[in-house]
Enzyme design. Structure first.
Site, PDB file in Angstrom:
ATOM      1  N   PRO A 190       8.862  -6.191 -13.786  1.00  0.00           N
ATOM      2  CG  PRO A 190       7.594  -6.531 -15.725  1.00  0.00           C
ATOM      3  CD  PRO A 190       7.626  -6.841 -14.252  1.00  0.00           C
ATOM      4  CG  MET A 191      10.015  -1.595 -12.709  1.00  0.00           C
ATOM      5  SD  MET A 191      10.384  -0.787 -11.125  1.00  0.00           S
ATOM      6  CE  MET A 191      11.572  -1.948 -10.431  1.00  0.00           C
ATOM      7  CB  CYS A 210       4.202  -0.861 -20.907  1.00  0.00           C
ATOM      8  SG  CYS A 210       5.247   0.622 -21.021  1.00  0.00           S
ATOM      9  CE  LYS A 231       3.515  -5.588 -13.787  1.00  0.00           C
ATOM     10  NZ  LYS A 231       3.102  -4.228 -14.088  1.00  0.00           N
TER      11      LYS A 231
END
Length: 345
Positions: A25-26, A115, A154
């Site tokens: 995921p970005m 993040c 994550k």
């Protein structure tokens, strides 16, 4: 533990991933258009841009659009971020329901604990959750209780070099029944600076049951990078982020490397044609204005390293008309053809 020198099948819930190749995921990058392309080029599993659980809590319509899924990109997980168990559970429940704002029930709900960006971490979300293992566990437990879908997580290796607690967090996640753990081999303090701590990824793999796939993430830019990540860490699969920017073929490259086949990178012609395909997908999904604004960075990645690419990128960055952007790219495609035609026989 299976042989981790080569990609091999892994299972997340009821979904079998043939090679364990995952698109990371970005934010601002892994939209539906890019996810479709990566699936077409060998990715087994994709993850959405991170979705604000609090925004879903407040019924934000723009957030629902970010979560939208199509058949072409399945199996796909939706990643949510936040730091309030009740709000995160609500988001998971809404996204798992038959009338989900995503339009299609995802293959899994992924919890963002990695993040590093200040606007996320400074609010207590993302990688900041690793500073509070109890809260991290409460969030995982709440999300697991709110959905019948597989829940994945994550993480990073820790907050900083003095607080590398990825093994502790992974053990908590495993005890609460997560279906996969992806580990980015950097601390939050590093952001995206080297090095990638593969020893910590290996420690996570060794600390949790083999039944829970552990995915290695960080600085995978080639087939060789992917295979060395798996060989050195014992991880079950790899997650590719920046290595896929302008390069959806990286998944094909990894498969070729695993099979011992020679990999021929796409030539200029193929890169431009794929850039045009990607740009058209973005225009169709987002309209001309947003499609151009958000498409520019992708086009810059696709054309990086071409003769005159800096001039081309500078021109595209100033161009608002999508047809003009296409014309500029097609001109380069014409140059590529002409250079071949003019070669002496």
């Amino acid at each position: 533990m299976p042989d981790c020198n080569l990609p091999h099948p892994i299972r997340i819930g009821n979904t079998l991933l043939p090679n364990g190749l995952i698109l990371a995921p970005m934010a601002g990058v892994t939209d539906a258009s890019f996810r479709k392309l990566c699936m077409a080029h060998g990715a087994d599993w994709v993850v959405t841009e991170m979705i604000s659980a609090k925004a879903l809590w407040y019924h934000d319509k723009k957030t629902a659009v970010l979560a939208a899924l199509s058949a072409e990109e399945m199996p796909a997980a939706i990643q949510i971020f936040g730091s309030e168990p009740e709000v995160m559970a609500y988001a998971a429940k809404v996204l798992s329901a038959p009338d989900t704002p995503a339009g299609r029930i995802p293959a899994a709900i992924d919890i963002n604990m990695g993040c590093p960006m200040p606007k996320i971490a400074n609010n207590g979300d993302g990688s900041a959750l690793m500073k509070d293992p109890v809260l991290a566990g409460n969030i995982i437990e709440a999300v697991r209780a709110a959905t019948d879908l597989p829940v994945t997580v994550k993480i990073r290796v820790g907050w900083d070099s003095e607080h590398k607690n990825c093994v502790e967090i992974a053990k908590i996640a495993a005890s609460l029944g997560v279906s996969m753990i992806a580990v980015h081999g950097r601390t939050r303090a590093q952001l995206y600076a080297p090095p990638v701590d593969r020893d910590s990824i290996r420690a996570v793999r060794e600390a949790v049951p083999d039944s829970i796939p552990v995915i290695g993430n960080g600085d995978i830019y080639s087939g060789a990078d992917a295979l060395s990540m798996m060989a050195e860490t014992g991880c079950d699969g790899v997650m590719i982020g920046r290595g896929a920017d302008g390069n959806p073929w990286i998944f094909e490259e990894i498969i070729a490397a695993a099979e011992g086949r020679l990999w021929t990178p796409p030539d200029k012609d193929k890169r431009i044609r794929t850039a045009l395909e990607h740009f058209d997908l973005m225009l169709a999904a987002k309209g001309p204005y947003v499609g151009v604004q958000e498409g520019r960075k992708h086009l810059a990645w696709y054309t990086k390293g071409f003769p005159g690419s800096a001039e081309l990128r500078n021109t595209i960055m100033k161009t608002e008309d999508p047809e003009e952007v296409k014309r500029l790219l097609l001109e380069r495609l014409g140059d590529a053809k002409k250079s071949v035609e003019e070669r002496p026989s």
